[in-house]
Design a protein around this motif. Structure first.
Motif, short mmCIF file in Angstrom:
data_model
loop_
_atom_site.label_atom_id
_atom_site.label_comp_id
_atom_site.label_asym_id
_atom_site.label_seq_id
_atom_site.Cartn_x
_atom_site.Cartn_y
_atom_site.Cartn_z
N GLU A 179 50.53 27.25 50.41
CA GLU A 179 50.34 28.70 50.34
C GLU A 179 48.88 29.09 50.11
O GLU A 179 48.20 28.54 49.23
N ILE A 180 48.43 30.05 50.90
CA ILE A 180 47.15 30.71 50.68
C ILE A 180 47.51 32.14 50.27
O ILE A 180 47.92 32.94 51.10
N ASN A 181 47.39 32.41 48.98
CA ASN A 181 48.01 33.60 48.41
C ASN A 181 46.96 34.65 48.01
O ASN A 181 46.01 34.36 47.29
N TRP A 182 47.19 35.88 48.50
CA TRP A 182 46.27 36.98 48.20
C TRP A 182 46.26 37.33 46.72
O TRP A 182 45.27 37.86 46.20
N LYS A 183 47.34 37.01 46.00
CA LYS A 183 47.42 37.39 44.59
C LYS A 183 46.29 36.75 43.78
O LYS A 183 45.88 37.29 42.74
N TYR A 184 45.77 35.62 44.25
CA TYR A 184 44.70 34.97 43.50
C TYR A 184 43.37 35.73 43.60
O TYR A 184 42.53 35.63 42.71
N ILE A 185 43.20 36.49 44.67
CA ILE A 185 42.03 37.37 44.76
C ILE A 185 42.16 38.47 43.70
O ILE A 185 41.20 38.78 42.98
N GLU A 186 43.36 39.02 43.59
CA GLU A 186 43.60 40.07 42.61
C GLU A 186 43.46 39.52 41.18
O GLU A 186 42.85 40.17 40.32
N GLN A 187 44.01 38.34 40.95
CA GLN A 187 43.95 37.76 39.61
C GLN A 187 42.53 37.34 39.24
O GLN A 187 42.14 37.43 38.07
N LEU A 188 41.76 36.90 40.22
CA LEU A 188 40.36 36.56 39.96
C LEU A 188 39.59 37.80 39.52
O LEU A 188 38.81 37.76 38.56
N TYR A 189 39.82 38.90 40.21
CA TYR A 189 39.17 40.15 39.82
C TYR A 189 39.60 40.56 38.41
O TYR A 189 38.77 40.97 37.58
N GLU A 190 40.91 40.44 38.14
CA GLU A 190 41.43 40.84 36.83
C GLU A 190 40.83 40.01 35.70
O GLU A 190 40.45 40.55 34.65
N ILE A 191 40.74 38.70 35.91
CA ILE A 191 40.22 37.85 34.83
C ILE A 191 38.73 38.10 34.60
O ILE A 191 38.24 38.01 33.47
N GLU A 192 38.01 38.43 35.66
CA GLU A 192 36.59 38.77 35.49
C GLU A 192 36.45 40.06 34.69
O GLU A 192 35.51 40.20 33.88
N GLN A 193 37.38 40.99 34.89
CA GLN A 193 37.35 42.23 34.13
C GLN A 193 37.73 41.99 32.67
O GLN A 193 37.13 42.56 31.75
N GLU A 194 38.72 41.13 32.47
CA GLU A 194 39.16 40.83 31.10
C GLU A 194 38.07 40.13 30.30
O GLU A 194 37.84 40.44 29.12
N GLU A 195 37.40 39.19 30.92
CA GLU A 195 36.37 38.41 30.23
C GLU A 195 35.01 39.11 30.24
O GLU A 195 34.08 38.66 29.57
N ARG A 196 34.93 40.20 31.02
CA ARG A 196 33.66 40.93 31.16
C ARG A 196 32.53 39.99 31.61
O ARG A 196 31.39 40.09 31.17
N LEU A 197 32.93 39.08 32.49
CA LEU A 197 31.97 38.09 32.99
C LEU A 197 32.40 37.67 34.39
O LEU A 197 33.55 37.31 34.60
N ARG A 198 31.47 37.71 35.30
CA ARG A 198 31.77 37.31 36.67
C ARG A 198 31.49 35.82 36.86
O ARG A 198 30.49 35.31 36.37
N LEU A 199 32.38 35.20 37.63
CA LEU A 199 32.22 33.77 37.93
C LEU A 199 31.41 33.58 39.21
O LEU A 199 31.81 32.84 40.11
N GLY A 200 30.30 34.27 39.28
CA GLY A 200 29.43 34.13 40.44
C GLY A 200 29.88 34.91 41.66
O GLY A 200 29.30 34.76 42.74
N THR A 201 30.91 35.74 41.53
CA THR A 201 31.40 36.51 42.67
C THR A 201 30.87 37.94 42.62
O THR A 201 30.27 38.36 41.63
#
Length: 249
Positions: A179-201
């Motif tokens: 599976e190549i799942n779009w939800k991981y794009i959404e979750q990546l954005y969410e975790i960056e917002q939660e941590e207030r830190l971007r993982l280079g994106t």
């Protein structure tokens, strides 16, 4: 009652029964043209020019250039299409993929008449008769001079199509049925917002909910970027929510 018109070409006086032309549109165009009335470039006239170019040229010559030249119709149609694309919320393009392909072939023929040598075209997927199948590729079209003109997909447009299809399907499978799942794009954005830190994106809410900016190439490129892939790869090893996100990365 038969409607006829008389006109002079050189030293010849000609009378024609307009109903004998067999087309209401052609009858109307000829009658108005000979009467000196200004007329718009109707869709019927454009289709006559595109799909029956030799017949159109014959009729145009017979009536002493009464109709506009094919070049004029082509330019008018391209200008109209440009306006439609820029104002896509209010109008829809009247030409389908096959018709756009015919317009392109007509443009190539006109270029050939000027002596221009065309080697390749970049297109957005209009129907041209080319095939990009890996096993049986045929990535060129043959113009009226029997010369090959190679076709290339427009990379920015293809990136947008891939992003749009992925978002629409949500889940697509790779060659291993993973599976190549779009939800991981959404979750990546969410975790960056939660941590207030971007993982280079460069992900923002605009990348996740892009539908009001679907033509924005930059958003599609940044969503499908190496930086997003690297961030997902890192999270597969450090966050339980991404344990099976490997194929997506």
């Amino acid at each position: 009652m038969h409607v006829s018109v008389s006109f002079r070409i050189s030293n010849f006086h000609i009378t024609i029964d307009l109903e004998a032309l067999g087309s209401d549109v052609l009858e109307w165009l000829v009658k108005n043209g000979l009467a000196g009335k200004k007329q718009s470039f109707s869709s019927e006239l454009k289709q006559f020019s595109y799909f029956s170019s030799k017949a159109y040229t014959f009729v145009r010559t017979f009536f002493n250039n009464l109709f506009p030249s094919p070049r004029t119709l082509l330019i008018d149609d391209m200008c109209t299409r440009q306006h439609v694309e820029m104002d896509s919320q209010k109008k829809k393009c009247m030409l389908n993929g096959k018709a756009r392909g015919n317009v392109l072939m007509k443009a190539i023929d006109l270029l050939n008449e000027t002596g221009v040598k065309l080697f390749s075209i970049t297109f957005d997927g209009a129907s041209l008769g080319v095939h990009f199948d890996i096993d049986h590729p045929e990535t060129y079209i043959v113009d009226d001079r029997k010369e090959k003109v190679y076709a290339f997909y427009d990379p920015p447009h293809m990136l947008k199509l891939i992003r749009n299809a992925w978002n629409n399907k949500r889940v697509i499978l790779n060659s291993k049925s993973e599976e190549i799942n779009w939800k991981y794009i959404e979750q990546l954005y969410e975790i960056e917002q939660e941590e207030r830190l971007r993982l280079g994106t460069k992900l923002t809410i605009r990348h996740v909910h892009f539908h009001s900016e679907v033509m924005n190439v930059r958003l599609a490129v940044q969503t499908l970027s190496n930086s997003v892939a690297d961030a997902l790869s890192y999270l597969t090893k450090s966050n339980d929510r991404f344990l099976i996100a490997g194929p997506t990365s």
